[in-house]
Design an enzyme around this catalytic site. Structure first.
Site, PDB file in Angstrom:
ATOM      1  N   HIS A  41      18.119  20.905  -7.832  1.00  0.00           N
ATOM      2  CA  HIS A  41      19.510  21.219  -7.543  1.00  0.00           C
ATOM      3  C   HIS A  41      20.102  22.061  -8.691  1.00  0.00           C
ATOM      4  CE1 HIS A  41      23.632  19.483  -6.052  1.00  0.00           C
ATOM      5  NE2 HIS A  41      23.597  20.827  -6.082  1.00  0.00           N
ATOM      6  N   ASP A  49      17.241  15.710  -8.038  1.00  0.00           N
ATOM      7  CA  ASP A  49      17.780  14.518  -7.377  1.00  0.00           C
ATOM      8  C   ASP A  49      16.646  13.702  -6.749  1.00  0.00           C
ATOM      9  OD1 ASP A  49      20.605  14.903  -7.819  1.00  0.00           O
ATOM     10  OD2 ASP A  49      20.484  16.581  -6.410  1.00  0.00           O
ATOM     11  N   LYS A 289     -29.890 -27.533   7.690  1.00  0.00           N
ATOM     12  CA  LYS A 289     -29.024 -28.313   8.589  1.00  0.00           C
ATOM     13  C   LYS A 289     -28.154 -27.350   9.400  1.00  0.00           C
ATOM     14  CE  LYS A 289     -25.870 -32.233   8.789  1.00  0.00           C
ATOM     15  NZ  LYS A 289     -25.100 -31.663   9.885  1.00  0.00           N
ATOM     16  N   ASP A 291     -25.146 -26.352  12.291  1.00  0.00           N
ATOM     17  CA  ASP A 291     -23.757 -26.732  12.574  1.00  0.00           C
ATOM     18  C   ASP A 291     -23.463 -26.386  14.037  1.00  0.00           C
ATOM     19  OD1 ASP A 291     -20.486 -25.824  11.201  1.00  0.00           O
ATOM     20  OD2 ASP A 291     -21.182 -27.585  12.291  1.00  0.00           O
ATOM     21  N   PHE A 670       4.775  -3.578  -2.410  1.00  0.00           N
ATOM     22  CA  PHE A 670       3.446  -3.850  -2.937  1.00  0.00           C
ATOM     23  C   PHE A 670       3.551  -4.939  -3.992  1.00  0.00           C
ATOM     24  CE2 PHE A 670      -0.459  -2.632  -5.318  1.00  0.00           C
ATOM     25  CZ  PHE A 670      -1.338  -2.586  -4.255  1.00  0.00           C
ATOM     26  N   ASP A 732     -13.214   6.703  -0.992  1.00  0.00           N
ATOM     27  CA  ASP A 732     -12.187   6.731   0.056  1.00  0.00           C
ATOM     28  C   ASP A 732     -12.070   8.160   0.565  1.00  0.00           C
ATOM     29  OD1 ASP A 732     -10.017   6.449   1.686  1.00  0.00           O
ATOM     30  OD2 ASP A 732      -8.603   5.896   0.117  1.00  0.00           O
ATOM     31  N   ASP A 734     -10.255  10.730   2.654  1.00  0.00           N
ATOM     32  CA  ASP A 734      -8.904  10.897   3.205  1.00  0.00           C
ATOM     33  C   ASP A 734      -8.780  12.301   3.800  1.00  0.00           C
ATOM     34  OD1 ASP A 734      -6.259  10.666   3.816  1.00  0.00           O
ATOM     35  OD2 ASP A 734      -5.534  10.731   1.754  1.00  0.00           O
ATOM     36  N   HIS A 773     -14.144   4.368   4.419  1.00  0.00           N
ATOM     37  CA  HIS A 773     -14.566   3.946   3.093  1.00  0.00           C
ATOM     38  C   HIS A 773     -16.083   3.840   3.068  1.00  0.00           C
ATOM     39  CE1 HIS A 773     -10.542   1.839   1.811  1.00  0.00           C
ATOM     40  NE2 HIS A 773     -10.494   3.152   1.733  1.00  0.00           N
ATOM     41  N   ARG A 838      -3.383  -3.518   8.900  1.00  0.00           N
ATOM     42  CA  ARG A 838      -2.636  -2.473   8.219  1.00  0.00           C
ATOM     43  C   ARG A 838      -1.217  -2.454   8.749  1.00  0.00           C
ATOM     44  NH1 ARG A 838      -5.690   1.200   5.443  1.00  0.00           N
ATOM     45  NH2 ARG A 838      -3.749   1.316   4.267  1.00  0.00           N
TER      46      ARG A 838
END
Length: 894
Positions: A41, A49, A289, A291, A670, A732, A734, A773, A838
């Site tokens: 500005h 700003d 054993k 289950d 976060f 990652d 992207d 990923h 997400r």
């Protein structure tokens, strides 16, 4: 809320003449987002700003000298009036004489994410947040200064956090490096002159004259598909390293010498006695054993019956198993075994079996045969166990390994050693059997069971309705028989999904009785929410953490209903001495105490009244409005996927994205450390640098995060026991503007091929967003070495194919390229956890997949809370099976 927010723009509107200025009038919006904008500005004095979207407006600060990427360098930020959301798009000139007269440029824009509750941060005067813009990235602080006399506005300081996006004082200033508008590409002068918007600049591919990273960049030759034979996902495969073949001694009788007998309709099963220690010595052989449900398979000339331990015919429930039994090369046979459903790493789970039975999904069920009682008119019960097992092995020799019928092999290994290793793999325990014993019906000391945790059946004596749903149970009152009398054992208020809680309510509500089954109401039940008593007929299996001195269970968790057992048979299992059992067969006992196998377990108070239950308040609160997913739905989802998710979550530090009002309302923040709103008693807290980081070690802890509005869970690439050492690295991928998901898939395959070229095995998962990923499990390695490795690989890919890849975080360079983000690989960095939801449109989930699935995947957000169950029910093997066992050393780069 609306009235308060509307007043926030009164100051803004009062200062402007909208018939003169082109600035938007705007209004407070109801739909909340997380946008930020920085507008350059040129007014009385050039400034920048900073505006952050919150409560339907843009909270605004005038940063006099602009933001600095040098940590510790403080820039004055004067808080000004709130601006409307529409102001984010304003770029132009405010006429002279008007408030703020001068030229305005959109210098940067993107999204912001507070690290904690932003309202509290603004009130206290410290707002920590992350920016993800086209120019600015990473963590930032806004710190309020004390007002001086006569000051009318709050002065703050804008400070960059230490992270991978920081710069040193010697580096070029971001304000000088990138002075133009991110929207029109114009300068302030061009905006003031009304020049047309520019085309965005083509990204330069020029590279600094630095030495090219010394990593192998040539793609290795593609390996022939299926060159290595995959092992079957079975219980037997889990213990294969321990297995030794059972040898039949020469002096043992042949099957032909066994007594002849007519095939019986049913034989009462041999039952194992609970032992305090696993027996050792040559007289014993051991098995894993299971289950599941104990079944007796009766084959007679092609006709098969599957009978429970009570003799009930359950053939229709397990038709695929019956069909496999019918194909065996025998006229008559009687086989003892157990039907199970296996989860991660071949570990059987009673809750998964319950789910499969409820959905009719027989494809996931397997029948493990562990004894042969009759074969073609020969009664094998008097023969030694080793002879019976050898005959069973021959009978099943040609059965497909991955079919519904499998052999439970005996393991010739020391009991204490095997138990410790079985518990380390997350198994329930082991069964130890006298090698030379015949098959004797009923409970005796021929068979001993040693468990990794306390677990047994209980009778349901009553229930307490849920406070959130009057037609669902909130807790079960447990009991057992002793001397023909029913004894109170406490309550369990956790372990069931909302759907199961409703089913239990319907069944138990039809069995209510006015009289207490115990005669007198137990003391513990008098001062609590009153239980509704029922006829003591239902039997449930419960996992718990030991007994109190008053014979009450601690921290009990419901596992499922046992329809194969009578209520009157349920007694408190007391551990017999393995030494006494060994004496019965005239040998010395050398068993050692059972080893503890649960690491990272939270040390919570053993309180009989708490029982680890999680109460969901406002369970119908909508978390994803577009998908119609509520808080209750999210809790039910995590109950269903817990056994798939736990191996990648338990024992790791987590960071959270909390959205108390839902994913599409914008109030997300976060959180890395424990704070208000969480339930510390259900979480594992680990001290680090004077704060407490969060870890999850049980399902109840995960559900407590659902209650707290956590919609995303991110994990570190290290365990809480070794936070300074990396054991999982993440590339990652992207996608930038102008790329497709097919480009992301190609990039993932490229990463895999490059790492295969240096003999490193990788795994892949969707992010639930736009990318993938590629996960690299490694031998624990210091973080600086791990990060150097991932940075080198990413830089090499960019150097080889700059038109496809970029390895720097600058968003302006990402058009038409895949960003290989290696910045996830540092001590405090995190990546979204496998099976975490997400906070995005449609309630998507980050899902592990097999490399072979990439070609058929439509996008990184294909799987959601609503459809993931269908995928898991179809899987025969976990795509990430064995990832926890892969410990690869990283190559050293010079």
């Amino acid at each position: 809320m609306a009235a308060r927010s509307t007043g926030e723009l009164k100051t803004y509107n009062a200062k402007r003449r909208f018939g003169v200025t082109a600035e938007p009038k705007g209004k407070v919006v109801r739909k909340r987002g997380s946008a930020f904008v920085i507008q350059k500005h040129d007014a009385t004095r050039l400034h920048y700003d900073l505006r952050l979207e919150l409560d339907g407006v843009m909270k605004s600060w005038a940063v006099t000298r602009g933001p600095s990427l040098v940590p510790g360098e403080k820039r004055l930020a004067v808080q000004v009036e709130d601006h409307p959301i529409e102001y984010n798009k304003f770029e132009g000139t405010i006429p002279e004489g008007e408030y703020g007269g001068g030229t305005v440029m959109i210098w940067d824009r993107g999204t912001w994410l507070p690290e904690a509750d932003p309202h509290r941060g603004l009130k206290k005067g410290h707002l920590a947040f992350t920016l993800d813009g086209e120019k600015l990235h990473g963590g930032w602080h806004l710190v309020r200064m004390h007002r001086r006399p006569n000051e009318k506005r709050d002065n703050w300081l804008l400070i960059k956090q230490h992270d991978d996006a920081e710069r040193s004082a010697r580096d070029k200033d971001i304000l000088e490096e990138a002075p133009l508008s991110v929207v029109t590409g114009r300068s302030l002068d061009e905006i003031a002159e009304g020049a047309p918007r520019r085309g965005r600049k083509k990204k330069t591919t020029a590279k600094p004259a630095a030495k090219k990273p010394t990593v192998k960049t040539k793609k290795p030759k593609t390996k022939t598909a299926g060159k290595k034979k995959k092992k079957a996902s079975s219980r037997a495969a889990v213990v294969k390293p321990l297995r030794k073949s059972v040898k039949i001694r020469d002096d043992e009788p042949e099957i032909e010498d066994a007594p002849v007998g007519v095939l019986p309709d049913f034989v009462e099963p041999c039952l194992a006695t609970l032992a305090d220690k696993a027996p050792d010595g040559d007289a014993w052989v051991h098995e894993i054993k299971f289950d599941g449900y104990r079944l007796q398979a009766r084959l007679e000339r092609g006709n098969v019956k599957l009978l429970t331990r009570r003799g009930l015919d359950w053939t229709k429930k397990f038709s695929l198993v019956a069909q496999a039994i019918a194909k065996l090369p025998a006229k008559t046979a009687l086989i003892d075994g157990e039907v199970v459903v296996e989860g991660d790493y071949g570990v059987s789970s009673f809750s998964l079996l319950q789910q499969a039975l409820s959905s009719g999904d027989e494809g996931r069920m397997a029948f493990y045969a562990f004894d042969l009682l009759h074969l073609d008119g020969t009664d094998l019960r008097p023969l030694p166990l080793t002879t019976r097992k050898a005959a069973l092995g021959k009978l099943l020799a040609r059965v497909p390994q991955r079919g519904p019928l499998r052999l439970s092999e005996s393991i010739d290994e020391g009991g204490p050693v095997l138990l410790k290793r079985a518990c380390g793999m997350g198994l329930e325990g082991i069964i130890s059997k006298q090698a030379m014993s015949g098959y004797h019906s009923g409970r005796g000391h021929d068979w001993l069971k040693t468990k990794c945790s306390d677990r047994q059946e209980f009778v349901v004596a009553g229930f307490v309705p849920s406070t959130a749903d009057a037609r669902a149970i909130g807790a079960l009152v447990l009991a057992f028989y002793d001397g023909g009398e029913l004894h109170y054992a406490g309550r369990t208020g956790t372990g069931f999904s909302h759907e199961v809680a409703r089913d239990l309510y319907r069944t138990l509500n039809a069995r209510t009785t006015k009289s207490c089954p115990f005669g007198t109401v137990p003391t513990e039940e008098r001062g609590r929410r009153r239980a509704i008593w029922v006829e003591p007929k239902m039997v449930v299996e419960v996992d718990f953490r030991g007994w109190t001195h008053g014979d009450r269970v601690r921290q009990a968790s419901f596992q499922g209903v046992r329809e194969d057992k009578k209520a009157t048979e349920v007694v408190r299992e007391k551990k017999a001495s393995a030494a006494r059992a060994a004496t019965a067969v005239k040998r010395s006992a050398t068993a050692k105490p059972r080893a503890s196998v649960k690491k990272g377990r939270a040390t919570t108070a053993q309180n009989d009244d708490i029982v680890g239950a999680v109460k969901l308040t406002h369970p119908d609160r909508v978390y994803w409005r577009d998908a119609g997913v509520t808080k209750r739905d999210l809790a039910d989802y995590y109950v269903k996927v817990w056994e798939w998710m736990a191996p990648h979550l338990v024992g790791r530090a987590v960071a959270l994205v909390r959205c108390p009002d839902g994913s599409d309302f914008g109030q997300c923040f976060f959180q890395k450390h424990v704070a208000a709103g969480l339930t510390p008693g259900l979480l594992h807290l680990v001290p680090e640098k004077g704060k407490k980081i969060i870890s999850i070690d049980r399902l109840e802890g995960l559900i407590s995060l659902v209650q707290a509005g956590v919609l995303e869970i991110h994990t570190r690439g290290s365990t809480i026991d070794h936070l300074d050492m990396a054991d999982r690295l993440v590339f990652d991928l992207d996608p930038g503007p102008g790329t497709t998901f097919a480009d992301v898939v190609a990039a993932a395959r490229d990463v895999r091929e490059r790492l295969e070229g240096i003999k490193l095995k990788t795994f892949v998962k969707t992010t639930g967003g736009k990318g993938l990923h590629v996960v690299l499990p490694i031998k624990p390695t210091p973080w600086d070495e791990a990060k150097t490795f991932t940075r080198t690989v990413a830089a090499a890919m960019e150097a080889d194919e700059p038109e496809r890849y970029v390895s720097t975080a600058t968003k302006s360079k990402r058009d038409g390229r895949i960003f290989i983000d290696y910045l996830r690989n540092s001590r405090e960095a995190t990546a979204v956890a496998p099976y975490s939801t997400r906070a995005r449109e449609g309630a998507p989930v980050s899902v592990p997949i097999d490399w072979s699935e990439l070609g058929t995947l439509k996008g990184a957000n294909t799987y959601t809370v609503k459809n993931i169950a269908q995928r898991l029910s179809r899987l025969r093997k976990d795509p990430w099976a064995g990832i926890g066992k892969v410990r690869q050393p990283l190559p050293k780069f010079k």
